[in-house]
Scaffold this motif. Structure first.
Motif, PDB file in Angstrom:
ATOM      1  N   ALA A 332      29.062  18.568  63.600  1.00 14.68           N
ATOM      2  CA  ALA A 332      28.853  20.119  63.604  1.00 14.68           C
ATOM      3  C   ALA A 332      28.933  20.385  65.092  1.00 14.68           C
ATOM      4  CB  ALA A 332      27.449  20.171  62.881  1.00 14.68           C
ATOM      5  N   ILE A 333      28.382  19.664  65.864  1.00 14.20           N
ATOM      6  CA  ILE A 333      28.441  19.907  67.229  1.00 14.20           C
ATOM      7  C   ILE A 333      29.948  20.188  67.834  1.00 14.20           C
ATOM      8  CG2 ILE A 333      27.953  19.330  69.562  1.00 14.20           C
ATOM      9  CD1 ILE A 333      25.139  18.277  68.487  1.00 14.20           C
ATOM     10  N   SER A 334      30.438  19.145  67.433  1.00 15.27           N
ATOM     11  CA  SER A 334      32.101  19.230  67.624  1.00 15.27           C
ATOM     12  C   SER A 334      32.716  20.339  67.278  1.00 15.27           C
ATOM     13  CB  SER A 334      32.681  17.784  67.325  1.00 15.27           C
ATOM     14  OG  SER A 334      33.038  17.757  65.864  1.00 15.27           O
ATOM     15  N   ILE A 335      32.372  20.879  66.058  1.00 17.83           N
ATOM     16  CA  ILE A 335      33.110  22.221  65.600  1.00 17.83           C
ATOM     17  C   ILE A 335      32.439  23.277  66.486  1.00 17.83           C
ATOM     18  CG2 ILE A 335      33.332  23.579  63.737  1.00 17.83           C
ATOM     19  CD1 ILE A 335      33.474  21.313  61.810  1.00 17.83           C
ATOM     20  N   LEU A 336      31.283  23.377  66.520  1.00 23.09           N
ATOM     21  CA  LEU A 336      30.455  24.648  67.243  1.00 23.09           C
ATOM     22  C   LEU A 336      30.658  24.575  68.780  1.00 23.09           C
ATOM     23  CD1 LEU A 336      27.376  24.658  65.029  1.00 23.09           C
ATOM     24  CD2 LEU A 336      29.182  26.217  64.514  1.00 23.09           C
ATOM     25  N   GLN A 337      30.725  23.850  69.440  1.00 20.84           N
ATOM     26  CA  GLN A 337      30.734  23.890  70.761  1.00 20.84           C
ATOM     27  C   GLN A 337      31.758  24.651  71.369  1.00 20.84           C
ATOM     28  OE1 GLN A 337      29.878  19.933  72.291  1.00 20.84           O
ATOM     29  NE2 GLN A 337      32.141  19.311  71.871  1.00 20.84           N
ATOM     30  N   ASN A 338      32.770  24.895  70.912  1.00 19.43           N
ATOM     31  CA  ASN A 338      34.084  25.261  71.542  1.00 19.43           C
ATOM     32  C   ASN A 338      34.584  26.426  70.425  1.00 19.43           C
ATOM     33  OD1 ASN A 338      37.098  25.565  71.443  1.00 19.43           O
ATOM     34  ND2 ASN A 338      36.574  24.467  73.354  1.00 19.43           N
ATOM     35  N   ASP A 339      34.737  27.625  71.009  1.00 15.81           N
ATOM     36  CA  ASP A 339      35.177  28.660  70.280  1.00 15.81           C
ATOM     37  C   ASP A 339      36.651  28.637  69.536  1.00 15.81           C
ATOM     38  OD1 ASP A 339      33.014  30.280  70.815  1.00 15.81           O
ATOM     39  OD2 ASP A 339      33.834  31.609  72.236  1.00 15.81           O
ATOM     40  N   ASP A 340      37.505  28.036  70.233  1.00 15.07           N
ATOM     41  CA  ASP A 340      38.710  27.771  69.795  1.00 15.07           C
ATOM     42  C   ASP A 340      38.891  26.836  68.599  1.00 15.07           C
ATOM     43  OD1 ASP A 340      39.766  29.595  71.485  1.00 15.07           O
ATOM     44  OD2 ASP A 340      40.277  27.997  72.985  1.00 15.07           O
ATOM     45  N   THR A 341      38.093  25.524  68.721  1.00 16.96           N
ATOM     46  CA  THR A 341      37.717  24.669  67.603  1.00 16.96           C
ATOM     47  C   THR A 341      37.303  25.305  66.619  1.00 16.96           C
ATOM     48  OG1 THR A 341      37.263  22.961  69.500  1.00 16.96           O
ATOM     49  CG2 THR A 341      37.033  22.337  67.224  1.00 16.96           C
ATOM     50  N   LEU A 342      36.436  25.924  66.485  1.00 19.55           N
ATOM     51  CA  LEU A 342      35.704  26.659  65.515  1.00 19.55           C
ATOM     52  C   LEU A 342      36.755  27.582  64.790  1.00 19.55           C
ATOM     53  CD1 LEU A 342      33.310  27.494  63.534  1.00 19.55           C
ATOM     54  CD2 LEU A 342      32.575  29.205  65.257  1.00 19.55           C
ATOM     55  N   GLU A 343      37.444  28.294  65.588  1.00 19.67           N
ATOM     56  CA  GLU A 343      38.349  29.273  64.927  1.00 19.67           C
ATOM     57  C   GLU A 343      39.549  28.490  64.269  1.00 19.67           C
ATOM     58  OE1 GLU A 343      38.070  32.358  64.390  1.00 19.67           O
ATOM     59  OE2 GLU A 343      40.193  32.550  63.635  1.00 19.67           O
ATOM     60  N   THR A 344      40.030  27.267  64.732  1.00 15.12           N
ATOM     61  CA  THR A 344      40.795  26.522  64.110  1.00 15.12           C
ATOM     62  C   THR A 344      40.238  26.029  62.714  1.00 15.12           C
ATOM     63  OG1 THR A 344      41.702  25.722  66.193  1.00 15.12           O
ATOM     64  CG2 THR A 344      42.588  24.334  64.276  1.00 15.12           C
ATOM     65  N   PHE A 345      39.083  25.633  62.851  1.00 10.02           N
ATOM     66  CA  PHE A 345      38.537  24.984  61.609  1.00 10.02           C
ATOM     67  C   PHE A 345      38.339  26.127  60.478  1.00 10.02           C
ATOM     68  CE2 PHE A 345      37.755  21.006  63.658  1.00 10.02           C
ATOM     69  CZ  PHE A 345      37.655  20.161  62.822  1.00 10.02           C
ATOM     70  N   ARG A 346      37.923  27.206  60.965  1.00 10.61           N
ATOM     71  CA  ARG A 346      37.695  28.381  60.172  1.00 10.61           C
ATOM     72  C   ARG A 346      39.017  28.893  59.395  1.00 10.61           C
ATOM     73  NH1 ARG A 346      33.507  31.580  60.379  1.00 10.61           N
ATOM     74  NH2 ARG A 346      32.280  32.030  62.297  1.00 10.61           N
ATOM     75  N   GLN A 347      39.902  28.721  60.106  1.00 11.13           N
ATOM     76  CA  GLN A 347      41.388  29.159  59.423  1.00 11.13           C
ATOM     77  C   GLN A 347      41.767  28.045  58.264  1.00 11.13           C
ATOM     78  OE1 GLN A 347      42.465  32.093  59.728  1.00 11.13           O
ATOM     79  NE2 GLN A 347      41.239  32.621  61.197  1.00 11.13           N
ATOM     80  N   GLN A 348      41.724  26.610  58.862  1.00  6.99           N
ATOM     81  CA  GLN A 348      41.905  25.807  57.867  1.00  6.99           C
ATOM     82  C   GLN A 348      41.017  25.410  56.617  1.00  6.99           C
ATOM     83  OE1 GLN A 348      43.644  23.072  61.302  1.00  6.99           O
ATOM     84  NE2 GLN A 348      41.658  22.621  60.815  1.00  6.99           N
ATOM     85  N   ALA A 349      39.902  25.848  56.910  1.00  6.52           N
ATOM     86  CA  ALA A 349      38.828  25.953  55.768  1.00  6.52           C
ATOM     87  C   ALA A 349      39.255  27.370  54.822  1.00  6.52           C
ATOM     88  CB  ALA A 349      37.498  26.282  56.056  1.00  6.52           C
ATOM     89  N   TYR A 350      39.559  28.436  55.435  1.00  5.59           N
ATOM     90  CA  TYR A 350      40.077  29.427  54.301  1.00  5.59           C
ATOM     91  C   TYR A 350      41.481  29.047  53.514  1.00  5.59           C
ATOM     92  CZ  TYR A 350      42.042  34.016  53.093  1.00  5.59           C
ATOM     93  OH  TYR A 350      42.553  35.112  52.264  1.00  5.59           O
ATOM     94  N   ALA A 351      42.316  28.495  54.515  1.00  8.32           N
ATOM     95  CA  ALA A 351      43.610  28.082  53.758  1.00  8.32           C
ATOM     96  C   ALA A 351      43.338  27.032  52.435  1.00  8.32           C
ATOM     97  CB  ALA A 351      44.625  27.543  54.694  1.00  8.32           C
ATOM     98  N   GLN A 352      42.262  26.109  52.618  1.00 11.13           N
ATOM     99  CA  GLN A 352      41.931  25.276  51.716  1.00 11.13           C
ATOM    100  C   GLN A 352      41.433  25.834  50.386  1.00 11.13           C
ATOM    101  OE1 GLN A 352      42.624  22.430  50.573  1.00 11.13           O
ATOM    102  NE2 GLN A 352      40.790  21.241  49.779  1.00 11.13           N
ATOM    103  N   ALA A 353      40.490  27.019  50.737  1.00  6.59           N
ATOM    104  CA  ALA A 353      39.913  27.806  49.642  1.00  6.59           C
ATOM    105  C   ALA A 353      41.078  28.580  48.940  1.00  6.59           C
ATOM    106  CB  ALA A 353      38.826  28.729  50.240  1.00  6.59           C
ATOM    107  N   CYS A 354      41.950  28.921  49.678  1.00  5.56           N
ATOM    108  CA  CYS A 354      42.842  29.702  48.869  1.00  5.56           C
ATOM    109  C   CYS A 354      43.783  28.977  47.710  1.00  5.56           C
ATOM    110  CB  CYS A 354      44.052  30.191  49.775  1.00  5.56           C
ATOM    111  SG  CYS A 354      43.346  31.430  50.688  1.00  5.56           S
TER     112      CYS A 354
END
Ligand code: GMT
Length: 382
Positions: A332-354
């Motif tokens: 959790a920390i590895s995703i949340l501690q950096n804005d760019d990492t979080l944004e990358t995961f956000r986009q990938q999560a959304y793509a998977q939901a699609c």
């Protein structure tokens, strides 16, 4: 088509999925008849193609346990006859599959009508409750008597064959999400009210049953909160809520955790969040995690049951074995501690939901229904 849908009307995943399916089918022009003991919680707004039939269970002093299954079967018979239904689709095997079997037999005997029954297996009807010896013979029999059987994940299909003597094919039709509904712009004021100083927002949503391991959620958050300014939103209610609140007090994190109870506007809540936590002992699918991803929220989950079918490790979030709190917190920390990492995961999560969008999955149910409307098209023996 004229479709009868039987489900639990509550906040549970099976009821949510069944209701979303019914609404989607109605939007496509089918006539959908919900048959339940209460208006389903996600059934909102007026749609001329949607009908709701309440199952009334009259009480009598003799009944310590009012016979719901009998009332349900009778209501199914009544609705099939009065609305000339083409098929019955029941969600969650207990007691819906056996009530549907009873309705089918009554209709055959009295009316010569052969109504196809589809049973969708959702999770605990197989893995927890259904396996109990008290229910198992009826569950096995009524699943086998269904004209078609579907499971919401490959894992649940496998579990069903492992635990029950099922002689028919079980089709996997994954759960779905209406991506367009969850892909929303966050309401800033709402996020600010929860996290006034720009803290990261973690979220968990469930029915707070033991199987969800909500104490793991709290413990993960306690570790994250030590390292990053953060808030945790706990959505839902259930037997473990009190203990979870107690644990927050014990760990000294109460001021950072909000228990918001049951909520019906999940899309508003998901889209102000940064990370979804689902630590369950077992999850046949994890519909709430999929809804989070559709709102661009990555997921930290256990790797139990069908979760690996939706949460891709290192891409849409991370998984760890059940109970591995420290590992989940580290992820959790590895995703949340950096804005760019979080944004990358956000986009990938959304793509998977699609990939699980309502538009891809609902046609699979329609195609299945179509095969059953052809005369004598019963589920193939293995
Ligand atoms: O266990 C629940 O949370 C409720 C339950 C239900 O049937 O209402 O959920 C099951 O069905 C959902 C919809 O198919 C799945 O997303 C959940 O993973 C599944 N729960 C479990 O397997 C524990």
């Amino acid at each position: 088509m004229r479709i009868g849908i039987v489900c639990y009307p509550t906040f549970g995943g099976s009821g949510v999925l069944a209701t979303e399916l019914g609404m989607a089918l109605a939007n496509k022009g089918h006539k959908v008849h919900f048959i339940t003991y209460q208006q389903p919680v996600r059934l909102m707004g007026f749609n001329a193609n949607i009908f709701y039939h309440e199952v009334r269970v009259p009480t009598y002093p003799l009944f310590d346990y009012p016979p719901y299954e009998t009332a349900l079967a009778s209501t199914m018979v009544d609705v099939v006859l009065n609305h000339n239904l083409d098929l019955l689709h029941v969600h969650y095997a207990i007691p819906h599959a056996s009530a549907a079997y009873m309705a089918k037999k009554i209709l055959q005997t009295n009316d010569g009508r052969n109504i196809p029954v589809i049973t969708t297996l959702h999770g605990t009807d197989i893995t927890l409750v259904g396996r109990d010896k008290t229910y198992e013979p009826v569950v096995t029999f009524s699943i086998n008597e269904s004209n078609a059987i579907t499971a919401v994940s490959q894992n649940l299909r496998h579990e069903t064959y492992q635990s029950f003597n099922i002689k028919k094919d079980i089709a996997v039709i994954h759960n779905f999400v209406d991506v367009s509904r969850f892909n929303k712009k966050p309401i800033d004021a709402f996020r600010k009210a929860l996290a006034p100083n720009g803290e990261r927002v973690l979220i968990h949503a469930s029915n707070f049953r033991k199987i969800k391991r909500v104490d793991d959620v709290i413990r993960i958050f306690a570790i994250v909160n030590k390292q990053l300014p953060s808030k945790l939103m706990m959505v839902g209610d259930g037997p473990e809520r009190h203990a979870a609140e107690e644990l927050c007090r014990e760990l000294g994190i109460s001021e950072h955790v909000r228990f918001v109870g049951k909520q019906d506007q999940m899309e508003e809540i998901m889209c102000i969040s940064d990370l979804f936590l689902l630590t369950s002992e077992y999850e046949s699918f994890g519909l709430s995690a999929l809804e989070a991803m559709a709102a661009h929220v990555p997921v930290i989950s256990s790797n139990a049951g069908g979760l690996p079918e939706i949460n891709i490790h290192g891409q849409t979030g991370y998984m760890a074995p059940v109970g591995h709190v420290a590992q989940m917190a580290e992820h959790a920390i590895s995703i949340l501690q950096n804005d760019d990492t979080l944004e990358t995961f956000r986009q990938q999560a959304y793509a998977q939901a699609c990939c699980f969008d309502i538009q891809h999955i609902v046609p699979q149910y329609e195609a299945l229904y179509q095969t059953l409307l052809e005369p004598y098209a019963l589920a193939e023996p293995l």
